[in-house]
Design a protein around this motif. Sequence first.
Motif, PDB file in Angstrom:
ATOM      1  N   GLU A   1       1.250  -5.712 -10.289  1.00  4.99           N
ATOM      2  CA  GLU A   1       1.688  -4.793 -11.340  1.00  4.99           C
ATOM      3  C   GLU A   1       1.420  -3.354 -10.922  1.00  4.99           C
ATOM      4  OE1 GLU A   1       0.702  -3.535 -15.905  1.00  4.99           O
ATOM      5  OE2 GLU A   1       0.004  -5.462 -15.172  1.00  4.99           O
ATOM      6  N   PRO A   2       2.476  -2.627 -10.598  1.00  2.49           N
ATOM      7  CA  PRO A   2       2.269  -1.230 -10.228  1.00  2.49           C
ATOM      8  C   PRO A   2       1.948  -0.389 -11.459  1.00  2.49           C
ATOM      9  CG  PRO A   2       4.596  -1.736 -10.248  1.00  2.49           C
ATOM     10  CD  PRO A   2       3.861  -3.026 -10.511  1.00  2.49           C
ATOM     11  N   PRO A   3       1.171   0.676 -11.293  1.00  2.00           N
ATOM     12  CA  PRO A   3       0.914   1.567 -12.428  1.00  2.00           C
ATOM     13  C   PRO A   3       2.159   2.395 -12.738  1.00  2.00           C
ATOM     14  CG  PRO A   3      -0.086   2.444 -10.462  1.00  2.00           C
ATOM     15  CD  PRO A   3       0.470   1.105 -10.090  1.00  2.00           C
ATOM     16  N   ALA A   4       2.257   2.888 -13.937  1.00  2.00           N
ATOM     17  CA  ALA A   4       3.389   3.724 -14.351  1.00  2.00           C
ATOM     18  C   ALA A   4       3.140   5.152 -13.878  1.00  2.00           C
ATOM     19  CB  ALA A   4       3.563   3.661 -15.861  1.00  2.00           C
ATOM     20  N   ILE A   5       3.348   5.375 -12.583  1.00  2.00           N
ATOM     21  CA  ILE A   5       3.028   6.661 -11.979  1.00  2.00           C
ATOM     22  C   ILE A   5       4.064   6.999 -10.901  1.00  2.00           C
ATOM     23  CG2 ILE A   5       1.528   5.735 -10.181  1.00  2.00           C
ATOM     24  CD1 ILE A   5      -0.383   8.050 -10.684  1.00  2.00           C
ATOM     25  N   ALA A   6       4.379   8.271 -10.790  1.00  2.46           N
ATOM     26  CA  ALA A   6       5.174   8.785  -9.677  1.00  2.46           C
ATOM     27  C   ALA A   6       4.258   9.742  -8.929  1.00  2.46           C
ATOM     28  CB  ALA A   6       6.419   9.494 -10.179  1.00  2.46           C
ATOM     29  N   ALA A   7       4.081   9.538  -7.626  1.00  3.67           N
ATOM     30  CA  ALA A   7       3.098  10.313  -6.885  1.00  3.67           C
ATOM     31  C   ALA A   7       3.629  10.770  -5.535  1.00  3.67           C
ATOM     32  CB  ALA A   7       1.827   9.490  -6.673  1.00  3.67           C
ATOM     33  N   VAL A   8       3.248  11.989  -5.161  1.00  2.00           N
ATOM     34  CA  VAL A   8       3.474  12.510  -3.819  1.00  2.00           C
ATOM     35  C   VAL A   8       2.089  12.661  -3.216  1.00  2.00           C
ATOM     36  CG1 VAL A   8       4.375  14.406  -2.429  1.00  2.00           C
ATOM     37  CG2 VAL A   8       5.576  13.714  -4.514  1.00  2.00           C
ATOM     38  N   ILE A   9       1.843  11.977  -2.118  1.00  2.00           N
ATOM     39  CA  ILE A   9       0.511  11.933  -1.512  1.00  2.00           C
ATOM     40  C   ILE A   9       0.558  12.641  -0.162  1.00  2.00           C
ATOM     41  CG2 ILE A   9      -1.321  10.426  -0.678  1.00  2.00           C
ATOM     42  CD1 ILE A   9      -0.051   8.296  -2.645  1.00  2.00           C
ATOM     43  N   TYR A  10      -0.202  13.737  -0.061  1.00  2.00           N
ATOM     44  CA  TYR A  10      -0.308  14.511   1.171  1.00  2.00           C
ATOM     45  C   TYR A  10      -1.529  14.011   1.934  1.00  2.00           C
ATOM     46  CZ  TYR A  10       2.917  17.844  -0.951  1.00  2.00           C
ATOM     47  OH  TYR A  10       4.001  18.434  -1.537  1.00  2.00           O
ATOM     48  N   ILE A  11      -1.309  13.446   3.101  1.00  2.00           N
ATOM     49  CA  ILE A  11      -2.404  12.950   3.920  1.00  2.00           C
ATOM     50  C   ILE A  11      -2.986  14.122   4.708  1.00  2.00           C
ATOM     51  CG2 ILE A  11      -3.065  11.294   5.694  1.00  2.00           C
ATOM     52  CD1 ILE A  11      -2.005   9.998   3.117  1.00  2.00           C
ATOM     53  N   ASP A  12      -4.288  14.361   4.567  1.00  2.00           N
ATOM     54  CA  ASP A  12      -4.953  15.476   5.246  1.00  2.00           C
ATOM     55  C   ASP A  12      -5.323  15.106   6.684  1.00  2.00           C
ATOM     56  OD1 ASP A  12      -4.831  17.130   3.069  1.00  2.00           O
ATOM     57  OD2 ASP A  12      -6.862  16.712   2.376  1.00  2.00           O
ATOM     58  N   PRO A  13      -5.295  16.075   7.601  1.00  2.00           N
ATOM     59  CA  PRO A  13      -5.672  15.804   8.993  1.00  2.00           C
ATOM     60  C   PRO A  13      -7.067  15.190   9.163  1.00  2.00           C
ATOM     61  CG  PRO A  13      -4.554  17.890   8.865  1.00  2.00           C
ATOM     62  CD  PRO A  13      -4.764  17.423   7.441  1.00  2.00           C
ATOM     63  N   PRO A  14      -8.113  15.626   8.428  1.00  2.00           N
ATOM     64  CA  PRO A  14      -9.417  14.982   8.626  1.00  2.00           C
ATOM     65  C   PRO A  14      -9.409  13.482   8.297  1.00  2.00           C
ATOM     66  CG  PRO A  14      -9.685  17.034   7.448  1.00  2.00           C
ATOM     67  CD  PRO A  14      -8.212  16.777   7.535  1.00  2.00           C
ATOM     68  N   ALA A  15      -8.616  13.077   7.336  1.00  2.00           N
ATOM     69  CA  ALA A  15      -8.545  11.657   6.978  1.00  2.00           C
ATOM     70  C   ALA A  15      -7.885  10.856   8.085  1.00  2.00           C
ATOM     71  CB  ALA A  15      -7.776  11.473   5.678  1.00  2.00           C
ATOM     72  N   VAL A  16      -6.945  11.454   8.761  1.00  4.95           N
ATOM     73  CA  VAL A  16      -6.225  10.749   9.811  1.00  4.95           C
ATOM     74  C   VAL A  16      -7.072  10.635  11.063  1.00  4.95           C
ATOM     75  CG1 VAL A  16      -4.176  10.853  11.271  1.00  4.95           C
ATOM     76  CG2 VAL A  16      -4.034  11.454   8.874  1.00  4.95           C
ATOM     77  N   ARG A  17      -7.938  11.585  11.279  1.00  8.35           N
ATOM     78  CA  ARG A  17      -8.778  11.550  12.481  1.00  8.35           C
ATOM     79  C   ARG A  17      -9.822  10.440  12.410  1.00  8.35           C
ATOM     80  NH1 ARG A  17      -8.313  17.272  11.841  1.00  8.35           N
ATOM     81  NH2 ARG A  17      -6.702  17.988  13.273  1.00  8.35           N
ATOM     82  N   LEU A  18      -9.970   9.838  11.245  1.00  9.73           N
ATOM     83  CA  LEU A  18     -10.856   8.690  11.134  1.00  9.73           C
ATOM     84  C   LEU A  18     -10.283   7.549  11.956  1.00  9.73           C
ATOM     85  CD1 LEU A  18     -11.394   8.655   7.263  1.00  9.73           C
ATOM     86  CD2 LEU A  18     -13.015   9.470   8.973  1.00  9.73           C
ATOM     87  N   SER A  19     -11.136   6.672  12.395  1.00 12.79           N
ATOM     88  CA  SER A  19     -10.632   5.502  13.106  1.00 12.79           C
ATOM     89  C   SER A  19      -9.877   4.610  12.124  1.00 12.79           C
ATOM     90  CB  SER A  19     -11.801   4.719  13.715  1.00 12.79           C
ATOM     91  OG  SER A  19     -12.584   4.164  12.685  1.00 12.79           O
ATOM     92  N   ASP A  20      -9.084   3.696  12.643  1.00 10.77           N
ATOM     93  CA  ASP A  20      -8.340   2.777  11.771  1.00 10.77           C
ATOM     94  C   ASP A  20      -9.288   1.996  10.865  1.00 10.77           C
ATOM     95  OD1 ASP A  20      -5.874   3.528  12.627  1.00 10.77           O
ATOM     96  OD2 ASP A  20      -5.617   1.864  14.029  1.00 10.77           O
ATOM     97  N   ARG A  21     -10.433   1.614  11.378  1.00 10.16           N
ATOM     98  CA  ARG A  21     -11.410   0.862  10.562  1.00 10.16           C
ATOM     99  C   ARG A  21     -11.939   1.697   9.407  1.00 10.16           C
ATOM    100  NH1 ARG A  21     -15.155  -2.369  14.883  1.00 10.16           N
ATOM    101  NH2 ARG A  21     -13.566  -3.884  15.461  1.00 10.16           N
ATOM    102  N   ALA A  22     -12.158   2.971   9.643  1.00 10.09           N
ATOM    103  CA  ALA A  22     -12.672   3.848   8.592  1.00 10.09           C
ATOM    104  C   ALA A  22     -11.566   4.258   7.625  1.00 10.09           C
ATOM    105  CB  ALA A  22     -13.312   5.086   9.203  1.00 10.09           C
ATOM    106  N   ARG A  23     -10.325   4.355   8.117  1.00 13.86           N
ATOM    107  CA  ARG A  23      -9.216   4.785   7.277  1.00 13.86           C
ATOM    108  C   ARG A  23      -8.730   3.658   6.368  1.00 13.86           C
ATOM    109  NH1 ARG A  23      -6.047   7.209  10.968  1.00 13.86           N
ATOM    110  NH2 ARG A  23      -4.963   5.290  11.466  1.00 13.86           N
ATOM    111  N   ASN A  24      -8.807   2.426   6.810  1.00 13.30           N
ATOM    112  CA  ASN A  24      -8.294   1.309   6.006  1.00 13.30           C
ATOM    113  C   ASN A  24      -8.985   1.169   4.654  1.00 13.30           C
ATOM    114  OD1 ASN A  24      -6.265   0.667   7.765  1.00 13.30           O
ATOM    115  ND2 ASN A  24      -7.424  -0.923   8.808  1.00 13.30           N
ATOM    116  N   PRO A  25     -10.315   1.263   4.560  1.00 15.63           N
ATOM    117  CA  PRO A  25     -10.927   1.195   3.221  1.00 15.63           C
ATOM    118  C   PRO A  25     -10.461   2.327   2.302  1.00 15.63           C
ATOM    119  CG  PRO A  25     -12.593   0.864   4.900  1.00 15.63           C
ATOM    120  CD  PRO A  25     -11.330   1.272   5.599  1.00 15.63           C
ATOM    121  N   ALA A  26     -10.263   3.512   2.851  1.00 22.08           N
ATOM    122  CA  ALA A  26      -9.770   4.621   2.030  1.00 22.08           C
ATOM    123  C   ALA A  26      -8.348   4.344   1.568  1.00 22.08           C
ATOM    124  CB  ALA A  26      -9.828   5.923   2.826  1.00 22.08           C
TER     125      ALA A  26
END
Length: 120
Positions: free
Chosen positions: A80-105
Motif C-alpha cells: 500500500e503506497p502512501p498518498a504522497i507525491a514526492a521529488v527526492i534529491y539525492i545528496d552527494p554525501p549520501a551517495v559516497r556511502l558504500s552500498d551497504r551503508a546506503r541500502n539501510p537509508a
Amino acid sequence: MTAKFPRAFRFNGRRDVAGVLRHGRRAKTDLGRVVWTRVRSPDEARVLFVVPKTVSKKSTVRNRIRRQMAEALRRQWREEPPAIAAVIYIDPPAVRLSDRARNPAALELPRQLKRFLRRP
C-alpha cells in the motif's frame, strides 16, 4: 531487481513535477532533500528521484543509484503506497556511502515518507 518501478508511480510530465515543487513541503532525510505534497488517494502516489551531476559525472553511476532507490521504494510500496507525491534529491554525501551503508537509508525512505503524512 525482479520488476521495474511501476509506471503508475512515475510523474507524467513537467507540469506535475512543477506543481509539487511549487506547492510542496520540504524536508530533509538521510539521503537528501524531499519536496512532497499529499494526493487524494494512494493510486495517485508519484515519486521522482533526482541524482545531480555533482554526485557523479557518469550517467551510469547516477542511473544505478536512481534504480537502487526506486527498487527499495517499490518493494515497500507493493502492499500500500502512501498518498504522497514526492521529488527526492539525492545528496552527494549520501551517495559516497558504500552500498551497504546506503541500502539501510534507502529502506528507511518509505517509512520517512509515511511519517511526513502524519505531520499537520
